[in-house]
Design an enzyme around this catalytic site. Structure first.
Site, PDB file in Angstrom:
ATOM      1  N   ASP A   6      46.606  24.294  33.331  1.00 48.13           N
ATOM      2  CA  ASP A   6      46.206  23.396  32.247  1.00 48.13           C
ATOM      3  C   ASP A   6      46.190  24.151  30.909  1.00 48.13           C
ATOM      4  OD1 ASP A   6      45.420  21.082  31.075  1.00 48.13           O
ATOM      5  OD2 ASP A   6      43.334  21.172  31.721  1.00 48.13           O
ATOM      6  N   GLY A   7      46.456  23.422  29.848  1.00 47.13           N
ATOM      7  CA  GLY A   7      46.287  23.994  28.507  1.00 47.13           C
ATOM      8  C   GLY A   7      47.563  24.175  27.714  1.00 47.13           C
ATOM      9  N   LEU A  12      39.009  18.617  39.417  1.00 47.52           N
ATOM     10  CA  LEU A  12      40.092  18.820  40.380  1.00 47.52           C
ATOM     11  C   LEU A  12      41.325  17.950  40.102  1.00 47.52           C
ATOM     12  CD1 LEU A  12      38.133  19.172  43.739  1.00 47.52           C
ATOM     13  CD2 LEU A  12      39.044  20.949  42.280  1.00 47.52           C
ATOM     14  N   SER A  13      41.136  16.864  39.347  1.00 47.54           N
ATOM     15  CA  SER A  13      42.266  16.024  38.918  1.00 47.54           C
ATOM     16  C   SER A  13      43.215  15.645  40.061  1.00 47.54           C
ATOM     17  CB  SER A  13      43.041  16.721  37.798  1.00 47.54           C
ATOM     18  OG  SER A  13      42.191  16.993  36.723  1.00 47.54           O
ATOM     19  N   TRP A  70      47.584  24.655  23.631  1.00 49.26           N
ATOM     20  CA  TRP A  70      48.077  25.970  23.205  1.00 49.26           C
ATOM     21  C   TRP A  70      49.172  25.798  22.150  1.00 49.26           C
ATOM     22  CZ3 TRP A  70      52.720  28.682  23.440  1.00 49.26           C
ATOM     23  CH2 TRP A  70      52.633  30.077  23.322  1.00 49.26           C
ATOM     24  N   SER A  72      51.418  15.661  37.901  1.00 50.14           N
ATOM     25  CA  SER A  72      50.634  14.759  38.758  1.00 50.14           C
ATOM     26  C   SER A  72      51.189  13.348  38.672  1.00 50.14           C
ATOM     27  CB  SER A  72      49.172  14.759  38.317  1.00 50.14           C
ATOM     28  OG  SER A  72      49.043  14.001  37.128  1.00 50.14           O
ATOM     29  N   HIS A  77      54.814  23.706  27.254  1.00 54.04           N
ATOM     30  CA  HIS A  77      55.261  23.661  28.651  1.00 54.04           C
ATOM     31  C   HIS A  77      56.327  24.726  28.921  1.00 54.04           C
ATOM     32  CE1 HIS A  77      52.811  20.225  29.349  1.00 54.04           C
ATOM     33  NE2 HIS A  77      53.535  19.378  28.655  1.00 54.04           N
ATOM     34  N   ARG A  92      53.993  19.734  22.054  1.00 52.42           N
ATOM     35  CA  ARG A  92      53.462  20.012  23.393  1.00 52.42           C
ATOM     36  C   ARG A  92      54.541  20.572  24.334  1.00 52.42           C
ATOM     37  NH1 ARG A  92      48.896  17.822  24.936  1.00 52.42           N
ATOM     38  NH2 ARG A  92      49.694  17.494  27.041  1.00 52.42           N
ATOM     39  N   TRP A 117      52.806  10.506  34.747  1.00 49.84           N
ATOM     40  CA  TRP A 117      53.844   9.540  34.340  1.00 49.84           C
ATOM     41  C   TRP A 117      53.384   8.753  33.125  1.00 49.84           C
ATOM     42  CZ3 TRP A 117      58.514  10.315  36.032  1.00 49.84           C
ATOM     43  CH2 TRP A 117      58.775  10.735  37.344  1.00 49.84           C
ATOM     44  N   LEU A 129      56.342  34.975  50.269  1.00 51.08           N
ATOM     45  CA  LEU A 129      55.408  34.062  49.602  1.00 51.08           C
ATOM     46  C   LEU A 129      55.891  32.637  49.811  1.00 51.08           C
ATOM     47  CD1 LEU A 129      52.983  33.724  47.535  1.00 51.08           C
ATOM     48  CD2 LEU A 129      54.750  33.553  45.776  1.00 51.08           C
TER      49      LEU A 129
END
Ligand code: FPP
Length: 386
Positions: A164-165, A337-338, A169, A209, A181, A177, A213, A275
């Site tokens: 987030d942020g 937690l969104s 930022w 998420s 990203h 924005r 949308w 990973l």
């Protein structure tokens, strides 16, 4: 597993198994030590059975006994315990008039073994970064169920991050924005490449998420473009770093070429094992649970493990249930937690940091992990005495 088999399995597991005492060994008390040694030996027999089947497929009882080099007359009893736990199939037939018993690993057994091996690998990784024995937990089977998550182990962590942020930022720097990203995508690379050395085995990043949308179409387009570019440009690096990529979430609302790029990246990195990286795109935990519940409705013997398989299918994670989240990090100063991994975070430790995602560095991740290791996880039980 059918209702009858499950009931029999339950009855069997409720009955304590009588095992011969093996004599005292040095330690906390002769009786406790003998029991502990006994437990390890029995668990290793079961591990041997499962491993032999993973390598050899279907195996007759006699071959299994020979492979394990055992004269253990209880081999079939061990196999039965594994069968009761849903890890083995036992096929009985006749070879002429001679009865024949063959064993085969079930999908669940295969998954449990994979979880066990990941756990071992994580212990090796953790040892390399100098963590202590006290963090390593039990690596053996517990009763008749194998460890399927890193629960209480402190190694082979599943870390989830809500990145987030980005927007704030960028705004703080007088930029759109979307620019935030783009910088955020760089942080993704840094964190992915730093994670394995920190004992992280699974990293789930919340990239988009279901509710996102609702953002302006320009921002949505920019994010989708970033995902496309990430998949195209990062796949060779992921391969180099042993990172297996999977995208979780819905795919039916994504552009066809993006879905194709996801499929390609997933296929290309499928053999990587250092990973497990999961990018959550068009993801909603509540939506996944509803779809899993719908699929599970027809199953009247559903238990938690079965439900987790339905949940994994609902988010395109394949047959592998998502491991429980050990540590959830959220950047950007918000503390919620969104709709992210709500089921899997049941016992997650939460770390919130004011750092905006584009500024987040590997040392911030290391600090979050240090904080995690400083917490006492009890999973609803009380702390052990002593
Ligand atoms: C939330 O921050 C962040 C997102 C909705 C997008 C996350 C995307 C990235 C980090 C970059 C792309 C990722 C990959 C995997 C290439 P926000 O923009 O809502 O922040 P704000 O609260 O400051 O507005």
């Amino acid at each position: 597993m059918g209702a009858e088999r499950k009931a029999t399995a339950q009855a069997r597991t409720d009955t304590p198994v009588t095992r011969p005492a093996l004599g005292a060994v040095a330690g906390a008390g002769p009786e406790a030590d003998a029991l502990e040694l006994d437990r390890l030996i029995h668990e290793r027999v079961r591990l041997g059975i499962v491993s032999a089947l993973a390598v050899n497929g279907r195996l007759p009882f006699t071959d299994l006994r020979e492979l394990l080099g055992t004269t253990d007359g209880n081999l079939s009893a061990h196999a039965r315990r594994l069968e009761d736990a849903g890890y083995l199939w036992c096929h009985k037939s006749f070879d002429g008039r001679v009865p024949r018993t063959e064993y085969e690993l079930t999908a669940r057994g295969r998954q449990a073994l994979r979880g066990y091996l990941d756990h071992m690998q994580a212990i090796v990784a953790a040892t390399r970064v100098g963590w202590t024995e006290q963090n390593s937990g039990s690596i053996f089977f517990h009763g008749n169920s194998m460890t399927q998550s890193t629960r209480a182990s402190g190694v082979g962590l599943h870390v989830g991050i809500i990145m987030d942020g980005n927007g704030r930022w960028a705004k703080a720097r007088g930029r759109p924005r979307e620019w935030g990203h783009r910088q955020g995508a760089r942080t993704v690379r840094t964190v992915v490449e730093a994670a394995p050395e920190m004992g992280i085995r699974t990293l789930t990043l919340y990239a988009f998420s279901q509710d996102n949308w609702q953002r302006p179409s320009r921002e949505v387009r920019a994010l989708m473009g970033l995902f496309r570019r990430y998949l195209r440009s990062e796949t060779p690096r992921l391969l180099e770093n042993g990172v297996r990529l999977r995208v979780i979430g819905r795919r039916d609302r994504l552009a066809v070429d993006l879905v194709e790029a996801i499929d390609r990246a997933e296929a290309e990195t499928a053999a990587c094992a250092r990973l497990d990286l999961r990018l959550a795109v068009d993801y909603s935990s509540r939506d996944a649970m509803v779809r899993a519940a719908r699929a599970a409705a027809a199953c009247d013997t559903l238990d938690r493990v079965d439900f987790e398989v339905h949940l994994a299918r609902a988010i395109h994670a394949g047959e592998d249930a998502l491991p429980e989240v050990d540590l959830l990090v959220r950047t950007g100063g918000e503390q919620r937690l969104s709709d992210f991994l709500l089921w899997e975070c049941a016992y997650a430790e939460l770390v919130f940091t004011p750092r905006m995602w584009p500024d987040f560095e590997s040392r911030d991740l290391a600090a979050a992990i240090r904080e995690f290791h400083g917490r006492h996880r009890r999973f609803g039980a009380v702390a052990a005495a002593g």
